[in-house]
Design an enzyme around this catalytic site. Structure first.
Site, short mmCIF file in Angstrom:
data_model
loop_
_atom_site.label_atom_id
_atom_site.label_comp_id
_atom_site.label_asym_id
_atom_site.label_seq_id
_atom_site.Cartn_x
_atom_site.Cartn_y
_atom_site.Cartn_z
N CYS A 64 -4.33 -1.08 -2.04
CA CYS A 64 -4.44 0.37 -2.17
C CYS A 64 -5.39 0.64 -3.32
O CYS A 64 -5.12 0.19 -4.46
CB CYS A 64 -3.05 0.93 -2.47
SG CYS A 64 -3.01 2.66 -2.90
N HIS A 97 -7.03 3.08 3.85
CA HIS A 97 -6.70 3.75 5.12
C HIS A 97 -7.96 4.04 5.95
O HIS A 97 -7.89 4.15 7.17
CB HIS A 97 -6.00 5.09 4.87
CG HIS A 97 -4.55 5.01 4.54
ND1 HIS A 97 -4.08 4.51 3.35
CD2 HIS A 97 -3.44 5.39 5.25
CE1 HIS A 97 -2.75 4.59 3.34
NE2 HIS A 97 -2.35 5.12 4.47
N CYS A 104 -10.89 3.79 0.19
CA CYS A 104 -9.45 3.91 0.43
C CYS A 104 -9.15 3.00 1.60
O CYS A 104 -9.88 3.02 2.61
CB CYS A 104 -9.11 5.36 0.77
SG CYS A 104 -7.43 5.59 1.39
N GLU A 132 -1.09 8.79 8.31
CA GLU A 132 0.34 8.48 8.20
C GLU A 132 1.15 9.27 9.24
O GLU A 132 2.28 8.91 9.54
CB GLU A 132 0.85 8.79 6.79
CG GLU A 132 0.34 7.84 5.71
CD GLU A 132 0.91 6.43 5.82
OE1 GLU A 132 2.08 6.27 6.20
OE2 GLU A 132 0.14 5.46 5.55
N ASP A 182 0.87 -1.18 0.00
CA ASP A 182 0.00 0.00 0.00
C ASP A 182 0.91 1.23 0.00
O ASP A 182 2.11 1.12 0.24
CB ASP A 182 -0.89 0.00 1.26
CG ASP A 182 -1.78 1.23 1.35
OD1 ASP A 182 -2.30 1.67 0.30
OD2 ASP A 182 -1.94 1.79 2.45
N SER A 183 0.32 2.38 -0.23
CA SER A 183 1.10 3.62 -0.15
C SER A 183 1.52 3.89 1.29
O SER A 183 2.27 4.83 1.55
CB SER A 183 0.25 4.79 -0.63
OG SER A 183 -0.88 4.93 0.21
N1 DGL Z 1 -4.61 3.33 0.95
C1 DGL Z 1 -4.56 4.11 -0.26
C2 DGL Z 1 -5.84 3.87 -1.04
O1 DGL Z 1 -6.52 2.88 -0.79
C3 DGL Z 1 -4.24 5.53 0.05
C4 DGL Z 1 -3.93 6.35 -1.13
C5 DGL Z 1 -3.01 7.50 -0.92
O2 DGL Z 1 -1.87 7.26 -0.56
O3 DGL Z 1 -3.44 8.63 -1.17
O4 DGL Z 1 -6.20 4.57 -1.95
#
Ligand code: DGL
Length: 262
Positions: free
Chosen positions: A73, A185, A183, A151, A10-11
């Site tokens: 993600c 997160h 998302c 984050e 993931d990011s």
């Molecule tokens: N968890 C990522 C998603 O599902 C976050 C994206 C981001 O880093 O902006 O889109």
């Protein structure tokens, strides 16, 4: 190959919400998790950048011997998975905002979706809405700033509450009865979101569906780990591993976050 790990990226820390469901359903699978937190948020970067990060993340996980990759993600799934599937000869599981189940069970015929700018702009989201949300009005909101706060370890903060109110109130005014968390997160924010939207709005995320799909594909490719032993699980972050560690501390088990230069 069956004993090789499932790779998840993931990011940042959001994909842990997907990891949790995968581990619940497939408790004997070895897992390597990669949080590309140094490059978060992905959500307002260009498609080229998101593809570049996704390729780097995939290469890292392949070096660790992963047999399948779960792109945990939504932003990378909607913008990069097509490219990844062409480039690599390995199965990829992508996450997708759960518009279909939300639209199917909506009574008010109004559903909200909170996601990143890139996810909301993607062809995949457009196609999904066209296909499964006919006759339902989908109220989209960019969750600008939410990923960065998560984050930075600010899940419980007044800034977070202010942003959530700002994004969710207009949806409530449009009488939504389902809210899609687009998302990975955002499930960390479920408690705060519930306080704002109340009992009449059902919150939907895609964690369980992704876990089931991962199991189906592993089964179909004959890649399930048949050993009933305790698996190994490694969690890597290329930014501050303490943030990832604090998230992991919410779960049972002795899971440790490692810092990598990457
Ligand atoms: N968890 C990522 C998603 O599902 C976050 C994206 C981001 O880093 O902006 O889109």
């Amino acid at each position: 190959m069956n004993k090789n790990p499932i790779g998840i990226f993931d990011s940042g820390v959001g994909g842990i919400t997907i990891y949790e469901e995968i581990h619940k359903l497939l408790p004997h699978e070895n897992i390597i998790y990669l949080a590309d937190s140094k490059n978060a948020p992905y959500g307002n970067k260009s498609e080229e950048k998101i593809i570049e990060f996704s390729v780097k993340n995939t290469d890292f996980l392949l070096e660790k011997g992963c047999k399948i990759i779960v792109v945990a993600c939504n932003t990378a799934s909607t913008n990069a998975v097509k490219y990844l599937r062409k480039k690599y000869d390995i199965p990829f599981i992508r996450v997708q905002p759960a518009i279909k189940p939300a639209a199917l069970s909506s009574k008010t015929k109004n559903v909200g979706i909170l996601a990143t700018k890139r996810t909301l702009k993607s062809d995949l989201l457009f196609e999904t809405s066209q296909k499964f949300a006919q006759g339902v009005s989908v109220i989209e909101k960019v969750g600008e700033g939410l990923v960065s706060l998560i984050e930075s370890d600010k899940i419980q903060s007044s800034e977070m509450n202010d942003l959530l109110n700002k994004y969710l109130q207009p949806m409530l005014e449009k009488d939504i009865d389902h809210l899609v968390l687009g998302c990975t997160h955002y499930p960390f924010l479920t408690t705060q979101i519930k306080k704002i939207v109340g009992d009449k709005v059902t919150i939907v995320d895609s964690g369980e569906a992704i876990a089931r799909q991962t199991k189906n594909i592993l089964n179909k490719e004959n890649l399930l780990n048949k050993n009933n032993t305790i698996p190994y699980q490694y969690f890597y972050s290329n930014k501050d591993p303490d943030v990832l560690q604090r998230i992991l501390n919410h779960y049972d088990g002795d899971m440790k976050a490692y810092k990598i230069e990457f």
